[in-house]
Design an enzyme around this catalytic site. Sequence first.
Site, PDB file in Angstrom:
ATOM      1  N   ASP A 132       0.848  -1.189   0.000  1.00 10.25           N
ATOM      2  CA  ASP A 132       0.000   0.000   0.000  1.00 10.25           C
ATOM      3  C   ASP A 132       0.890   1.248   0.000  1.00 10.25           C
ATOM      4  OD1 ASP A 132      -1.967   1.856   0.246  1.00 10.25           O
ATOM      5  OD2 ASP A 132      -2.890   0.999   2.028  1.00 10.25           O
ATOM      6  N   TRP A 133       1.380   1.581  -1.178  1.00 10.76           N
ATOM      7  CA  TRP A 133       2.236   2.762  -1.357  1.00 10.76           C
ATOM      8  C   TRP A 133       1.332   3.914  -1.786  1.00 10.76           C
ATOM      9  CZ3 TRP A 133       6.875   2.832  -5.346  1.00 10.76           C
ATOM     10  CH2 TRP A 133       7.416   4.129  -5.412  1.00 10.76           C
ATOM     11  N   GLU A 134       1.149   4.890  -0.875  1.00 13.53           N
ATOM     12  CA  GLU A 134       0.286   6.043  -1.177  1.00 13.53           C
ATOM     13  C   GLU A 134       1.108   7.321  -1.273  1.00 13.53           C
ATOM     14  OE1 GLU A 134      -3.274   6.293   1.155  1.00 13.53           O
ATOM     15  OE2 GLU A 134      -3.430   4.143   1.331  1.00 13.53           O
ATOM     16  N   PHE A 135       1.488   7.737  -2.434  1.00 12.04           N
ATOM     17  CA  PHE A 135       1.293   7.129  -3.750  1.00 12.04           C
ATOM     18  C   PHE A 135       2.577   7.341  -4.525  1.00 12.04           C
ATOM     19  CE2 PHE A 135      -3.057   8.205  -2.536  1.00 12.04           C
ATOM     20  CZ  PHE A 135      -3.731   7.034  -2.837  1.00 12.04           C
TER      21      PHE A 135
END
Length: 375
Positions: A132-135
């Site tokens: 979950d790389w935001e962003f």
Amino acid sequence: MASIKMLLGFLFLARLLAISSTSDVKALYWLQQPLFPPSAINTSLFTHVYYAFIVPSNTTYQLHVSNITATSLASFTTTLNPTVATLISIGGADANPTLFSTIAANPSALATFINSSITVARTFAFHGVDLDWEFPRTAAQMNHLAHLFAQFRAAISAEAIATRRKPLLLTAAVYFSVDYFISETTSFRYPVDSINDNLDWVNVMTYDLNGPWSNHTGPPAGLFDPKSNASVSYGLRSWIRGGVIPQKVVMGLPLFGRTWQLQDPRVHGIGAPVFGAGPGLDGAMALFQVLEFNSQTGANVVYDKDTASVYSYSGSYWVGYDDPFTVAVKVGFAQALSLRGYFFWAAGLDTSDWKISTQALNAWMLCIHETGGVN
Ligand SMILES: *[C@@H]1O[C@H](CO)[C@@H](O)[C@H](O)[C@H]1NC(C)=O
Ligand SMILES: *[C@@H]1O[C@H](CO)[C@@H](O)[C@H](O)[C@H]1NC(C)=O
Ligand SMILES: *[C@@H]1O[C@H](CO)[C@@H](O)[C@H](O)[C@H]1NC(C)=O
Ligand SMILES: *[C@@H]1O[C@H](CO)[C@@H](O)[C@H](O)[C@H]1NC(C)=O
Ligand SMILES: *[C@@H]1O[C@H](CO)[C@@H](O)[C@H](O)[C@H]1NC(C)=O
Ligand SMILES: *[C@@H]1O[C@H](CO)[C@@H](O)[C@H](O)[C@H]1NC(C)=O
């Protein structure tokens, strides 16, 4: 006789494989918290539950697992396996947004990070890993993401072969559209080919499209928007148009509403001017709190057909949210696009009798029966 039995057996196996290779996803993210333990999750409503979040150290690039976290990870999987599949989600909105990029650009950091992620997932009996790389916000970072997915998949496959176990699932949470917009005119596209090649699916965050940060009211997760592209339908279709296999797309559904304070209580439609956030922590309210607000204040509840969304207002407060009806409509839309399923953010925000989660499940099953599909 024997050959008919074999044939039937083969057909059964083929059907089983076909079903399991494209099995539906009805997922839920659970945040590490004491108020809503994993044992409070009604597992008959979900296929996959995500543990959110764990983050890599910015010095060792390994997942940081304190003793408290270790206890929490173990209790999560012990409680939920094998009724649902469990995944460990890495990153999240509060994680340093450039850390994944730093890791992906450095081969030894990347190998360490991936090794540590697989090790932690296996040690604590998870079925998969979620990134979950935001962003990613630049073209270079989108390339880093593509590389990260490819290296991760290679390591997962190698580990499965070496240990003769079923490979871990690999998923990622992504922006609501296939293009990450940094302004109205500038955007960077997600690495579609790498997603198709390396991920089991992406969880598309089709929510928070309007909020108290906007200077007007609007549906936080409206299916349509006649005036802009800030809609669930635009986001999901952009992923399909961008080339991601529909069976690798999972639609995000919020179990929370967003609140605003109206500038003029008499101007309370969509697009009404506001001062900022209304009640709730930073203008966010769990669904069950929205329903309490509605009944306690005798709020007016409005279904807006242009956006296929629902909102309520009372005095100078305005709340945009999803209810069982709007969620059923979105589930039908997701099935019309042949998507893999849906996920909810997050555990503990639905009503205590799981109204929305139940409605989503019923709507999904109803659509499957009516189209005669098996998914
Ligand atoms: C869990 O959901 C199922 C399916 O909707 C329902 O039959 C059951 O009563 C629920 N259990 C609880 C404890 O809410
Ligand atoms: C690493 O993270 C800590 C806090 O999590 C932060 O204080 C520190 O500046 C970070 N170091 C680097 C090199 O990014
Ligand atoms: C964490 O757990 C390990 C093994 O159970 C123990 O040796 C260590 O002292 C613990 N650390 C802390 C800070 O409690
Ligand atoms: C991680 O690295 C260790 C030490 O090199 C190795 O024994 C282990 O097999 C690796 N695990 C994975 C999943 O690659
Ligand atoms: C919406 O997106 C489409 C295609 O990406 C673009 O052509 C159009 O200008 C956008 N509309 C608005 C209102 O931004
Ligand atoms: C909202 O902001 C935009 C520009 O950021 C401005 O053009 C518009 O008038 C504002 N609308 C309201 C209702 O304040």
